[in-house]
Write an enzyme that holds these catalytic residues in place. Sequence first.
Site, mmCIF file in Angstrom:
data_model
loop_
_atom_site.group_PDB
_atom_site.id
_atom_site.type_symbol
_atom_site.label_atom_id
_atom_site.label_comp_id
_atom_site.label_asym_id
_atom_site.label_seq_id
_atom_site.Cartn_x
_atom_site.Cartn_y
_atom_site.Cartn_z
ATOM 1 C CG ASP A 154 -3.183 -8.054 0.803
ATOM 2 O OD1 ASP A 154 -2.394 -8.334 1.712
ATOM 3 O OD2 ASP A 154 -4.193 -7.345 0.973
ATOM 4 C CG HIS A 196 -1.992 -0.991 1.229
ATOM 5 N ND1 HIS A 196 -2.841 -1.182 0.152
ATOM 6 C CD2 HIS A 196 -2.361 -1.907 2.167
ATOM 7 C CE1 HIS A 196 -3.686 -2.159 0.439
ATOM 8 N NE2 HIS A 196 -3.406 -2.621 1.644
ATOM 9 C CG HIS A 218 -6.828 -4.982 1.953
ATOM 10 N ND1 HIS A 218 -6.147 -5.695 2.924
ATOM 11 C CD2 HIS A 218 -8.092 -4.820 2.410
ATOM 12 C CE1 HIS A 218 -6.965 -5.934 3.941
ATOM 13 N NE2 HIS A 218 -8.147 -5.426 3.655
ATOM 14 C CG ASP A 229 -5.290 -9.652 3.452
ATOM 15 O OD1 ASP A 229 -5.018 -10.216 2.383
ATOM 16 O OD2 ASP A 229 -4.860 -8.519 3.755
#
Length: 370
Positions: free
Chosen positions: A182, A145, A184, A270
């Site tokens: 991931d 990120h 996200h 996740d």
Amino acid sequence: MKTGFFYDELCFWHSGGNYAFTMQVGGPGGGLVQPSMGGLPENPETKRRLKNLVEVTGLMAELDVRHGQAATEEELARVHPRDFLNRFRALSNDIGGELGLRTPFAKGGFDIAALSAGLARSALFSVLRGQHDNAYALSRPPGHHCLPEFPNGFCLLANIAIAIEAALAEGLTERIAVVDWDVHHGNGTEAIFYDRDDVLTISVHQDRNYPIDTGDAADIGAGRGEGFNMNIPLPAGSGHATYMAAMDHLVIPALERFQPDAIIVACGFDAAAVDPLGRMLCTAETFRAMTERMVEAADLLCAGRLTLVHEGGYSEAYVPFCGHAVLAEMSGSAIRAPDPLADMFAARQPRGATRRFLDAHIDELRAHFF
């Protein structure tokens, strides 16, 4: 040669601050969020317990365990402006702080983040130099990120981008593909390479999870990089079959079209069914099967050069089983850590009209990209 496993105990010592779950703590007038013992979901136990499980089953003995050196100032500065690095280091040398969004760190946090990036760099270099068939970096804090000047989403430095830029600078590679599974969106990696044609970035993520304003399928890169960014947003609850369809019909064809010298996976866990920050119903078998696809693609396209770098995954009880399945698949080991929740998660997978909707969604994305 065998699978390299790069980790360092110091990375487990990274510590965040005044949070309960993802909310900043505050009493009356400050949000009414009571402090909690757990702090942020990004905590050392998900990673440490993965290492511990790999040791207990005996799989660790089949890996080549290594430790990395911290990324150098020069390597960090290829991605992050020096004024940002100086601010980060100054806070780290004092008492710690927070430079972005949900990225607290304690005293010494800069050094630990540089070590986390160094683990990714070391793992990638070991594969590119032929020292390992493939490699896994148990990096913490995560990195996908992080923007050049704005840490966010628990990510303090852009680990994978730092590793890629170092490899390009050393002349070890010319074309790298990043596959990010991931849950996200990999907004930092995307932003850093968005106008580049030497790095293909692919993100498979839960639609509008985090960040909620990035990760759209329409975002395909800009300038020279147009067509070299692929976002695969999936609806919540997509499950195992949808992830495998995304791999087979979207990710693998994109890699074949790009013809990379090496593949890096931003390996977050996740998307697992019990993760507190995702709702995707993936299982340990999902991650094993996706790893199998990546090993096969690397063997076909780039002489097996495959590196996985740990990102998210916040169920400390379940992440170890997902990670063990990945490492066993990478190394070709017969050692297994049976998934204790496999039957329950299999019974909860989408079916009927939901399954047909998800299949249609993959078909729409395939028509969009190909």
